[in-house]
Design a protein around this motif. Structure first.
Motif, PDB file in Angstrom:
ATOM      1  N   LEU A  13       0.831  -1.213   0.000  1.00  0.00           N
ATOM      2  CA  LEU A  13       0.000   0.000   0.000  1.00  0.00           C
ATOM      3  C   LEU A  13       0.860   1.255   0.000  1.00  0.00           C
ATOM      4  O   LEU A  13       0.552   2.239  -0.684  1.00  0.00           O
ATOM      5  CB  LEU A  13      -0.938  -0.010   1.213  1.00  0.00           C
ATOM      6  N   ASN A  14       1.945   1.224   0.751  1.00  0.00           N
ATOM      7  CA  ASN A  14       2.854   2.373   0.751  1.00  0.00           C
ATOM      8  C   ASN A  14       3.520   2.551  -0.612  1.00  0.00           C
ATOM      9  O   ASN A  14       3.698   3.670  -1.086  1.00  0.00           O
ATOM     10  CB  ASN A  14       3.917   2.208   1.843  1.00  0.00           C
ATOM     11  N   LYS A  15       3.899   1.440  -1.240  1.00  0.00           N
ATOM     12  CA  LYS A  15       4.563   1.531  -2.540  1.00  0.00           C
ATOM     13  C   LYS A  15       3.618   2.110  -3.601  1.00  0.00           C
ATOM     14  O   LYS A  15       4.047   2.856  -4.485  1.00  0.00           O
ATOM     15  CB  LYS A  15       5.096   0.161  -2.971  1.00  0.00           C
ATOM     16  N   ILE A  16       2.353   1.774  -3.520  1.00  0.00           N
ATOM     17  CA  ILE A  16       1.374   2.343  -4.444  1.00  0.00           C
ATOM     18  C   ILE A  16       1.324   3.859  -4.300  1.00  0.00           C
ATOM     19  O   ILE A  16       1.308   4.610  -5.284  1.00  0.00           O
ATOM     20  CB  ILE A  16      -0.023   1.736  -4.203  1.00  0.00           C
ATOM     21  N   LYS A  17       1.317   4.327  -3.056  1.00  0.00           N
ATOM     22  CA  LYS A  17       1.287   5.766  -2.803  1.00  0.00           C
ATOM     23  C   LYS A  17       2.577   6.437  -3.283  1.00  0.00           C
ATOM     24  O   LYS A  17       2.541   7.537  -3.846  1.00  0.00           O
ATOM     25  CB  LYS A  17       1.078   6.021  -1.310  1.00  0.00           C
ATOM     26  N   ILE A  18       3.697   5.773  -3.081  1.00  0.00           N
ATOM     27  CA  ILE A  18       4.982   6.312  -3.542  1.00  0.00           C
ATOM     28  C   ILE A  18       4.964   6.479  -5.057  1.00  0.00           C
ATOM     29  O   ILE A  18       5.411   7.499  -5.592  1.00  0.00           O
ATOM     30  CB  ILE A  18       6.133   5.391  -3.103  1.00  0.00           C
TER      31      ILE A  18
END
Length: 204
Positions: A154-159
Motif C-alpha cells: 500500500l505504501n509503494k502504491i502511494k509512492i
C-alpha cells in the motif's frame, strides 16, 4: 538527482544496490557488511538508518514497524530539515533502506524530484526468504508476514503516485535477465549499468 531504492525486506534491494555501486553510484557511511543473508553487503547509510529509526520511534504511535508497517505515516518534517538538506552533495548518490517505504513522506518533502526504483518480488518467494532469515523471525506465521507485506504494498502504491520520476522493477527479471528489465532500468537511469556481479545461484 538522488536515487531512492524502495522495497520490502528480502526483495532484492541489496542486489540492486550492488549493481549501482559497480556502475559508479554510491552510498555513504555503509557499516553493515556482507553476511550469509546478503553476500555482497547491505549498502545502507548508517546515519540515514538512524534518522529513519528515530522518526518511526517518535511518530509510529502504534509501534507497528516491529511487526506491521505503518501506512502513510506523517510527521513534522521541519524537525529533520538540517539532516536531509545536508545529506549529500554528490551527483551519483543512492539511498537504500526498507524504512524509506515507511517514511516516504519525508523524502517526498525534501526530494520530490528523486528517481525512485520500486522493487517488486513475488509474494511467495519473499515469504520463503523471510522464513529462512534469522532477523525476520518476529513473525509467528505466514499470515502475519502477509499483513506486513501488504502494508508495504500500500505504501509503494502511494509512492508511485507521489513521485513523478518513479518506476516499478521486477527483481527476478533483473536476476535472470528476462523481459528486457535490465534495459528498462538502464533507460530509466539514463546509463548502462554493470550487471556482471549478479549470480542467480545466490538469489534467495
Amino acid at each position: 538527482i538522488m536515487i531512492l531504492i524502495v522495497s520490502t525486506p528480502r526483495s532484492g534491494s541489496s542486489l540492486i544496490s550492488k549493481v549501482l555501486t559497480d556502475s559508479g553510484y554510491f552510498t555513504e557511511n555503509d557499516i553493515k557488511k556482507k553476511d550469509e543473508f546478503n553476500r555482497n553487503g547491505y549498502f545502507e547509510d548508517d546515519s540515514v538508518n538512524k534518522i529513519l529509526s528515530s522518526i518511526l520511534k517518535k511518530y509510529d504511535l502504534k509501534n507497528e514497524d516491529r511487526r506491521y508497517a505503518p501506512i502513510g505515516l506523517k510527521f513534522d518534517y521541519e524537525n529533520y530539515k538540517t539532516f536531509f538538506v545536508n545529506i549529500t552533495k554528490h551527483e551519483k548518490y543512492f539511498i537504500k533502506n526498507i524504512k524509506i517505504a515507511l517514511c516516504y513522506n519525508v523524502f517526498y518533502y525534501f526530494f520530490s524530484d528523486s528517481k525512485v526504483i520500486i522493487l517488486n518480488r513475488p509474494k511467495n518467494k519473499t515469504i520463503k526468504s523471510f522464513n529462512r532469515t534469522i532477523f525476520m523471525n518476529q513473525f509467528e506465521n505466514n499470515n502475519q508476514i502477509e499483513k506486513y507485506l501488504n502494508s508495504f504494498r500500500l505504501n509503494k502504491i502511494k509512492i508511485k503516485e507521489l513521485f513523478k520520476n518513479s518506476i516499478y522493477i521486477d527483481v527476478d527479471n533483473i536476476v535472470y535477465d528476462k523481459n528486457n528489465e535490465r534495459l528498462k532500468l538502464n533507460k530509466f537511469l539514463g546509463t548502462k549499468l554493470d550487471y556482471s556481479s549478479i549470480n542467480s545461484e545466490f538469489w534467495t
